[in-house]
Design an enzyme around this catalytic site. Structure first.
Site, PDB file in Angstrom:
ATOM      1  N   ILE A 147      -2.691  -3.396   7.665  1.00 44.20           N
ATOM      2  CA  ILE A 147      -1.447  -3.023   6.328  1.00 44.20           C
ATOM      3  C   ILE A 147      -0.583  -2.091   6.953  1.00 44.20           C
ATOM      4  CG2 ILE A 147      -2.164  -2.489   4.070  1.00 44.20           C
ATOM      5  CD1 ILE A 147      -2.248   1.057   4.893  1.00 44.20           C
TER       6      ILE A 147
ATOM      7  N   TYR B  30       3.310   9.939  -0.471  1.00 48.50           N
ATOM      8  CA  TYR B  30       3.770   9.292   0.239  1.00 48.50           C
ATOM      9  C   TYR B  30       5.364   9.761  -0.159  1.00 48.50           C
ATOM     10  CZ  TYR B  30       0.579   6.497   2.224  1.00 48.50           C
ATOM     11  OH  TYR B  30      -0.757   6.420   2.991  1.00 48.50           O
TER      12      TYR B  30
ATOM     13  N   ASN C 231       5.209  -8.906  12.306  1.00 48.21           N
ATOM     14  CA  ASN C 231       4.348  -8.551  11.492  1.00 48.21           C
ATOM     15  C   ASN C 231       3.022  -9.148  10.920  1.00 48.21           C
ATOM     16  OD1 ASN C 231       4.109  -6.440  13.388  1.00 48.21           O
ATOM     17  ND2 ASN C 231       4.799  -4.622  11.610  1.00 48.21           N
TER      18      ASN C 231
ATOM     19  N   ASP D 293       0.687  -1.495  -0.036  1.00 51.16           N
ATOM     20  CA  ASP D 293      -0.103  -0.396  -0.127  1.00 51.16           C
ATOM     21  C   ASP D 293       0.696   1.241   0.241  1.00 51.16           C
ATOM     22  OD1 ASP D 293      -3.027   0.836   1.283  1.00 51.16           O
ATOM     23  OD2 ASP D 293      -1.327   2.641   1.549  1.00 51.16           O
TER      24      ASP D 293
ATOM     25  N   LYS E 228      -3.211   5.483  -4.410  1.00 49.39           N
ATOM     26  CA  LYS E 228      -3.689   6.888  -4.259  1.00 49.39           C
ATOM     27  C   LYS E 228      -4.349   8.371  -4.631  1.00 49.39           C
ATOM     28  CE  LYS E 228      -4.271   4.880   0.494  1.00 49.39           C
ATOM     29  NZ  LYS E 228      -2.248   4.072   0.537  1.00 49.39           N
TER      30      LYS E 228
ATOM     31  N   HIS F 271      -7.704   9.240  -1.780  1.00 49.10           N
ATOM     32  CA  HIS F 271      -7.185   9.689  -0.523  1.00 49.10           C
ATOM     33  C   HIS F 271      -7.736  10.243   0.936  1.00 49.10           C
ATOM     34  CE1 HIS F 271      -2.334   9.096   1.429  1.00 49.10           C
ATOM     35  NE2 HIS F 271      -3.064   9.158   1.651  1.00 49.10           N
TER      36      HIS F 271
END
Length: 280
Positions: free
Chosen positions: A233, A55, A245, A50, A80, A113
């Site tokens: 995520i 970003y 994780n 993701d 996004k 987003h």
């Protein structure tokens, strides 16, 4: 050794597309570090990545994908449309931009987003995503940070129901009204900041449940999400935590353990809200 790529269950979205229930997030990872982090995640067994235009690391994700040798059909890639790229034509251009940076011909999931209702453009943006979906350039479309009123307005004028609504969700902020709205409309809830940036991992109840199962508090919280049918995520750049994780399929929380984590949400505990995401 368990093959975690086969251990990760998939959620069937409302259009029949299958999405891994646990993926790897890259929020706040600098582009020059993203390739290594995603490569580590892919080596560990993650197949869902993701990212987002804001970003600034889509290119880094793309490099890791290209270098991985993993078949494209085995990966699920999400990005996004950022707030400043909303509107029909701008969203189409932003999608092309993201696809080029990722080095892909098709996306698995594209999200708006934020609704940014003050701009009044998310309905036009959604029309752009509907066109991209109809053209087969993206396998599923959805939204992020949409509250029930935003969903209601979108659904009143759209032909495609969002497949996913990605929202901040963790034990201290459970976003119950939005989750309920998602369920009413057949929209999958995806949790960003699922570990509250570590803020809930020292809670006595979480630590106690972790000790019972011989796992870490982070693994307990991720398991809490998974058992309630959400997509998660988590993000880390530490190889041991990236692997940890993902290693959440060898135990199960009992009903009373889920309930005690549910009780961590209380007045005044809203969790982290990165200011960057709230920029118009």
């Amino acid at each position: 050794m368990t093959d975690l790529t086969t251990a990760v269950p998939a959620i069937t979205l409302n259009n029949g597309v299958r999405m891994p229930q646990l993926g790897f997030g890259v929020y706040q990872v600098p582009d020059d570090e993203t390739t290594s982090a995603v490569a580590t995640a892919l080596d560990a067994g993650y197949r869902s990545i993701d990212t987002a235009a804001i970003y600034g690391n889509e290119a880094g994700v793309g490099r890791a994908i290209a270098d991985s040798g993993i078949a494209r059909d085995d990966l699920f890639i999400t990005t996004k449309i950022w707030n400043s790229d909303q509107g029909y034509d701008r969203a189409l251009r932003a999608f092309d931009d993201s696809l080029a940076k990722l080095g892909l011909e098709q996306l698995d999931l594209s999200l708006i987003h934020w609704p940014t209702p003050e701009r009044g453009l998310y309905l036009d943006t959604w029309r752009a995503l509907e066109r991209l979906y109809a053209d087969g350039r993206v396998r599923a479309i959805g939204v992020s940070n949409f509250e029930p009123e935003h969903l209601d307005r979108l659904l009143a004028s759209s032909t495609v129901v969002p497949a996913v609504n990605q929202v901040e969700l963790h034990p201290a902020l459970q976003n119950r009204a939005t989750v309920a709205a998602n369920e009413r409309h057949g929209i999958v809830t995806e949790a960003w900041s699922p570990l509250a940036q570590g803020a809930v991992l020292g809670e006595a109840s979480v630590v106690d449940v972790a000790a019972r199962h011989g796992v870490t508090p982070a693994q307990v919280v991720l398991r809490w999400h998974l058992q309630q049918g959400r997509v998660v995520i988590p993000k880390s750049v530490t190889p041991s935590r990236i692997a940890e994780n993902l290693d959440v399929f060898g135990f199960e929380l009992a009903a009373d353990e889920l309930a005690v984590i549910d009780m961590l949400e209380r007045d005044g505990r809203t969790g982290p809200h990165p200011a960057e995401f709230h920029a118009a």
